[in-house]
Design a protein around this motif. Structure first.
Motif, PDB file in Angstrom:
ATOM      1  N   ILE A 207      24.987  50.876  57.108  1.00  0.00           N
ATOM      2  CA  ILE A 207      25.866  49.909  57.760  1.00  0.00           C
ATOM      3  C   ILE A 207      26.076  48.673  56.880  1.00  0.00           C
ATOM      4  O   ILE A 207      27.211  48.341  56.512  1.00  0.00           O
ATOM      5  N   THR A 208      24.974  48.000  56.538  1.00  0.00           N
ATOM      6  CA  THR A 208      25.093  46.714  55.862  1.00  0.00           C
ATOM      7  C   THR A 208      25.794  46.832  54.512  1.00  0.00           C
ATOM      8  O   THR A 208      26.786  46.135  54.254  1.00  0.00           O
ATOM      9  N   ILE A 209      25.278  47.685  53.643  1.00  0.00           N
ATOM     10  CA  ILE A 209      25.845  47.781  52.292  1.00  0.00           C
ATOM     11  C   ILE A 209      27.296  48.263  52.305  1.00  0.00           C
ATOM     12  O   ILE A 209      28.145  47.681  51.620  1.00  0.00           O
ATOM     13  N   PRO A 210      27.645  49.307  53.073  1.00  0.00           N
ATOM     14  CA  PRO A 210      29.074  49.678  53.122  1.00  0.00           C
ATOM     15  C   PRO A 210      29.970  48.556  53.638  1.00  0.00           C
ATOM     16  O   PRO A 210      31.089  48.376  53.144  1.00  0.00           O
ATOM     17  N   MET A 211      29.498  47.789  54.619  1.00  0.00           N
ATOM     18  CA  MET A 211      30.328  46.736  55.189  1.00  0.00           C
ATOM     19  C   MET A 211      30.548  45.574  54.223  1.00  0.00           C
ATOM     20  O   MET A 211      31.548  44.849  54.330  1.00  0.00           O
ATOM     21  N   ILE A 212      29.614  45.355  53.294  1.00  0.00           N
ATOM     22  CA  ILE A 212      29.779  44.260  52.327  1.00  0.00           C
ATOM     23  C   ILE A 212      30.112  44.800  50.940  1.00  0.00           C
ATOM     24  O   ILE A 212      30.021  44.065  49.953  1.00  0.00           O
ATOM     25  N   SER A 213      30.514  46.065  50.859  1.00  0.00           N
ATOM     26  CA  SER A 213      30.790  46.670  49.553  1.00  0.00           C
ATOM     27  C   SER A 213      31.938  45.968  48.825  1.00  0.00           C
ATOM     28  O   SER A 213      31.949  45.895  47.589  1.00  0.00           O
ATOM     29  N   GLY A 214      32.907  45.425  49.575  1.00  0.00           N
ATOM     30  CA  GLY A 214      33.989  44.684  48.928  1.00  0.00           C
ATOM     31  C   GLY A 214      33.474  43.450  48.209  1.00  0.00           C
ATOM     32  O   GLY A 214      33.901  43.142  47.083  1.00  0.00           O
ATOM     33  N   THR A 215      32.554  42.736  48.843  1.00  0.00           N
ATOM     34  CA  THR A 215      31.954  41.557  48.218  1.00  0.00           C
ATOM     35  C   THR A 215      31.119  41.953  47.011  1.00  0.00           C
ATOM     36  O   THR A 215      31.161  41.281  45.967  1.00  0.00           O
ATOM     37  N   ILE A 216      30.355  43.029  47.142  1.00  0.00           N
ATOM     38  CA  ILE A 216      29.550  43.499  46.011  1.00  0.00           C
ATOM     39  C   ILE A 216      30.453  43.866  44.834  1.00  0.00           C
ATOM     40  O   ILE A 216      30.164  43.535  43.676  1.00  0.00           O
ATOM     41  N   PHE A 217      31.561  44.536  45.133  1.00  0.00           N
ATOM     42  CA  PHE A 217      32.509  44.913  44.080  1.00  0.00           C
ATOM     43  C   PHE A 217      33.062  43.677  43.378  1.00  0.00           C
ATOM     44  O   PHE A 217      33.154  43.628  42.140  1.00  0.00           O
ATOM     45  N   PHE A 218      33.430  42.659  44.146  1.00  0.00           N
ATOM     46  CA  PHE A 218      33.914  41.405  43.563  1.00  0.00           C
ATOM     47  C   PHE A 218      32.861  40.793  42.641  1.00  0.00           C
ATOM     48  O   PHE A 218      33.170  40.354  41.516  1.00  0.00           O
ATOM     49  N   GLN A 286      36.387  49.881  36.700  1.00  0.00           N
ATOM     50  CA  GLN A 286      35.684  49.488  37.923  1.00  0.00           C
ATOM     51  C   GLN A 286      36.593  49.595  39.145  1.00  0.00           C
ATOM     52  O   GLN A 286      36.143  50.007  40.223  1.00  0.00           O
ATOM     53  N   PHE A 287      37.851  49.236  38.992  1.00  0.00           N
ATOM     54  CA  PHE A 287      38.789  49.357  40.114  1.00  0.00           C
ATOM     55  C   PHE A 287      39.006  50.817  40.491  1.00  0.00           C
ATOM     56  O   PHE A 287      39.100  51.155  41.673  1.00  0.00           O
ATOM     57  N   VAL A 288      39.108  51.685  39.493  1.00  0.00           N
ATOM     58  CA  VAL A 288      39.298  53.111  39.781  1.00  0.00           C
ATOM     59  C   VAL A 288      38.078  53.666  40.512  1.00  0.00           C
ATOM     60  O   VAL A 288      38.204  54.384  41.517  1.00  0.00           O
ATOM     61  N   VAL A 289      36.889  53.331  40.027  1.00  0.00           N
ATOM     62  CA  VAL A 289      35.659  53.824  40.645  1.00  0.00           C
ATOM     63  C   VAL A 289      35.498  53.248  42.055  1.00  0.00           C
ATOM     64  O   VAL A 289      34.996  53.921  42.962  1.00  0.00           O
ATOM     65  N   SER A 290      35.950  52.011  42.256  1.00  0.00           N
ATOM     66  CA  SER A 290      35.749  51.348  43.555  1.00  0.00           C
ATOM     67  C   SER A 290      36.482  52.047  44.687  1.00  0.00           C
ATOM     68  O   SER A 290      36.098  51.920  45.855  1.00  0.00           O
ATOM     69  N   LYS A 291      37.544  52.781  44.388  1.00  0.00           N
ATOM     70  CA  LYS A 291      38.303  53.445  45.446  1.00  0.00           C
ATOM     71  C   LYS A 291      37.445  54.439  46.223  1.00  0.00           C
ATOM     72  O   LYS A 291      37.722  54.732  47.384  1.00  0.00           O
ATOM     73  N   TYR A 296      37.191  48.868  52.783  1.00  0.00           N
ATOM     74  CA  TYR A 296      38.025  47.745  53.169  1.00  0.00           C
ATOM     75  C   TYR A 296      38.387  47.876  54.647  1.00  0.00           C
ATOM     76  O   TYR A 296      38.994  48.851  55.058  1.00  0.00           O
ATOM     77  N   GLU A 297      38.008  46.873  55.417  1.00  0.00           N
ATOM     78  CA  GLU A 297      38.250  46.919  56.862  1.00  0.00           C
ATOM     79  C   GLU A 297      39.755  46.962  57.130  1.00  0.00           C
ATOM     80  O   GLU A 297      40.527  46.185  56.561  1.00  0.00           O
ATOM     81  N   GLY A 298      40.159  47.889  57.947  1.00  0.00           N
ATOM     82  CA  GLY A 298      41.564  48.026  58.274  1.00  0.00           C
ATOM     83  C   GLY A 298      42.316  48.908  57.321  1.00  0.00           C
ATOM     84  O   GLY A 298      43.512  49.173  57.496  1.00  0.00           O
TER      85      GLY A 298
END
Length: 300
Positions: A207-218, A286-291, A296-298
């Motif tokens: 739950i926690t890590i997937p929900m903040i994965s966008g921040t981690i990626f940034f 990194q952007f390609v791997v991040s997909k 991303y919520e929504g």
């Protein structure tokens, strides 16, 4: 009605351009023009004193044959590849702890962020004091546990680990960003998982890590760029005096030497453009791997 509407839109556009014109002028003069001019200088032989002499791609050919470029790239890549994951893991661990302490979080947020206020030059000097192989604090602590510490500041294989360890000193800003992300994770999701029997580790991973994965990626992107531009601490510790060590020769340091010590401004500009391309390629990867890994919520 339509002509009047178009007239109003044009008036609004002129007003908007007027308001942002200081930024446009500043960006053009202090960002766009220097970048474009450095591209031209990378094709010249320029020593700052004499006028630039156009030499085509000779600077780029020289980079291919320059062994110090390879050394600097290896040192920088190794440093960044080890440091960034450690920063994320260490910062996330501290942020999770802060998220659990309640009212005391304010004090600890300040305490963790204070090292970021330390000037980088002071951190470089502190590195030499803490990691000194003979009487440094790090080896004193290791000796207390019966471990014979290495010569962190003189033995080539241990110089980069020492720099990495010292860089973890200033993870406060990363901790604060991750803490803000953790507090945006809906508590209902944790409550539901707890009712279903999920333990703390399962809730964190699922739950926690997937929900903040966008921040981690940034943070991965920002810290990777910062890692490839590392300069001050290593330069202060290893190149600010007569003593130097190629194990600490980062790419930005070599670029600085070429530009301001040897006055090879054309070659330094070519080095800067190579660094720009490397960072762009790594960021694109990194952007390609991040997909695959970033939620991303929504999103779809």
């Amino acid at each position: 009605m339509r002509p009047a509407l178009r007239k109003k839109q044009r008036r609004n556009l002129r007003a908007a351009l007027l308001f942002i014109s200081p930024w446009i002028i500043g960006a053009a003069v202090f960002t766009v023009w220097p970048i474009a001019y450095s591209g031209y200088l990378s094709l010249t032989d320029y020593d700052v004193i004499n006028a630039p002499e156009f030499i085509g791609l000779d600077n780029y050919r020289e980079m291919v044959e320059d062994p110090k470029v390879r050394t600097a790239l290896w040192n920088t890549t190794f440093f960044t590849a080890i440091l960034v994951p450690l920063q994320i893991i260490f910062s996330l661990s501290l942020a999770i702890l802060l998220n659990e302490v309640g009212r005391a979080a304010g004090f600890f947020r300040t305490a963790f962020y204070l090292p970021n206020m330390t000037p980088p030059v002071a951190v470089g000097v502190m590195l030499l004091l803490l990691f000194n192989g003979q009487n440094g604090l790090v080896n004193e602590v290791l000796g207390f546990f019966g471990i014979d510490g290495p010569n962190w500041t003189t033995d080539g294989p241990w110089i980069k680990p020492g720099l990495i360890g010292m860089s973890l000193w200033s993870v406060g800003s990363t901790v604060i960003i991750l803490l803000a992300a953790l507090r945006n994770v809906p508590a209902e999701m944790h409550d539901s998982a707890r009712v279903d029997g999920a333990n703390w580790w399962q809730r964190t991973v699922k739950i926690t890590i997937p929900m903040i994965s966008g921040t981690i990626f940034f943070l991965v992107i920002v810290n990777t760029i910062a890692g490839f531009q590392s300069f001050t601490e290593a330069y202060t510790a290893y190149f600010g005096s007569a003593y130097s060590n190629e194990a600490a020769l980062f790419y930005a340091i070599y670029l600085f030497q070429q530009a301001f010590e040897f006055l090879e401004m054309g070659y330094a500009s070519a080095l800067a453009w190579l660094l720009f391309v490397i960072i762009m390629v790594i960021t694109a990867i990194q952007f390609v791997v991040s997909k695959r890994y970033v939620y991303y919520e929504g999103g779809d």
